[in-house]
Write an enzyme that holds these catalytic residues in place. Sequence first.
Site, PDB file in Angstrom:
ATOM      1  N   LYS A   8       0.847  -1.202   0.000  1.00 17.00           N
ATOM      2  CA  LYS A   8       0.000   0.000   0.000  1.00 17.00           C
ATOM      3  C   LYS A   8       0.875   1.242   0.000  1.00 17.00           C
ATOM      4  CE  LYS A   8       0.837   1.153   4.510  1.00 17.00           C
ATOM      5  NZ  LYS A   8       1.567   2.358   4.953  1.00 17.00           N
ATOM      6  N   GLY A 104      10.066  -2.782   6.720  1.00 19.19           N
ATOM      7  CA  GLY A 104      10.380  -1.468   7.264  1.00 19.19           C
ATOM      8  C   GLY A 104      10.354  -0.375   6.227  1.00 19.19           C
ATOM      9  N   LEU A 107       5.247   0.301   3.485  1.00 17.05           N
ATOM     10  CA  LEU A 107       4.400  -0.229   2.416  1.00 17.05           C
ATOM     11  C   LEU A 107       3.433  -1.302   2.909  1.00 17.05           C
ATOM     12  CD1 LEU A 107       7.176  -0.527  -0.319  1.00 17.05           C
ATOM     13  CD2 LEU A 107       5.476   1.301  -0.074  1.00 17.05           C
ATOM     14  N   GLY A 110       4.234  -6.729   5.693  1.00  8.38           N
ATOM     15  CA  GLY A 110       3.892  -7.720   6.707  1.00  8.38           C
ATOM     16  C   GLY A 110       2.411  -7.718   7.028  1.00  8.38           C
ATOM     17  N   ASP A 144      -2.363  -1.381  10.263  1.00  6.50           N
ATOM     18  CA  ASP A 144      -2.523  -1.356   8.812  1.00  6.50           C
ATOM     19  C   ASP A 144      -3.282  -2.569   8.284  1.00  6.50           C
ATOM     20  OD1 ASP A 144      -1.149   1.017   8.628  1.00  6.50           O
ATOM     21  OD2 ASP A 144       0.725   0.117   7.910  1.00  6.50           O
TER      22      ASP A 144
END
Length: 283
Positions: A8, A104, A107, A110, A144
């Site tokens: 994302k 990290g 985006l 995970g 997220d």
Amino acid sequence: MIRFVNGKLNLGLDIVRKREDGYHDLETVFYPVGIHSGTPENPEPFCDILEITPAEKTDFRFSGRKVDCPLEKNLVYKAWRAFKNECPELGEYLITLEKHLPDGAGLGGGSADASAVLLMLNELSGLPFNDERLAEMALSLGADCPFFIYNRPCYAEGVGERLVPIDLDLAGWWCVLVKPEVSISTKEAFAGVRPKCPNMNLREIIKLGVDEWQGVMKNDFETSLFPNHPLLKEIKNGLIASGAVYASMSGSGSTVFGLFHSKEDADEACRIFSDQYVALCLL
């Protein structure tokens, strides 16, 4: 069952207040990136590959980019555990993740993997839960994660969990993502922020059109992180200089992305930043 897992973008991000519980309320616009990766129009891979197959005993296998954490802290495992807790009759599966999205990076790689596990296990179990219930499970895994249950453009509030679908179509735009060897912890990202209400809400800004976003839409993390990591600012300015109509850091970084009208300009930006991790995606 195989699923290609996209990331994302945070097209803009405003940190509006610090809450009594120590967390921060933010406002942001989430947009999927990498959905078209691997297609003839955009053959470059920019997605994780998740496969779940029946097995005699549940097990996990990982390949590609290394995820440096013990299994019990891996979001794929935690998503399986969360679903198993809600659906005790869940069958036994081999869950395999081929990791390509950088960690990290701001985006949501995970988080996307975790939500994909929930969606796939739900389908394999006969769809016992609707998307709203899956989003509740996803929130227990990370702020997220609920976005990736819906995986469509959304305006988000709270810590990013209160989602409202928005009418935003960036089809045809090319996105260049540059991820330098810079690591930014959540603690560092929030340490220097100064919450405030924006002059213009992101829901109104996106209506202006991409060509009007630069200088109006912003990511509040840039103010505190660019002085400590000047390379990020250099990348943003470099993307704009190479033809990006809009460039910004995504989330709390450290990926900086640029939106381009033409693939030719986007290809040239990829060449300029070839000494960093760089990816090209058709939105």
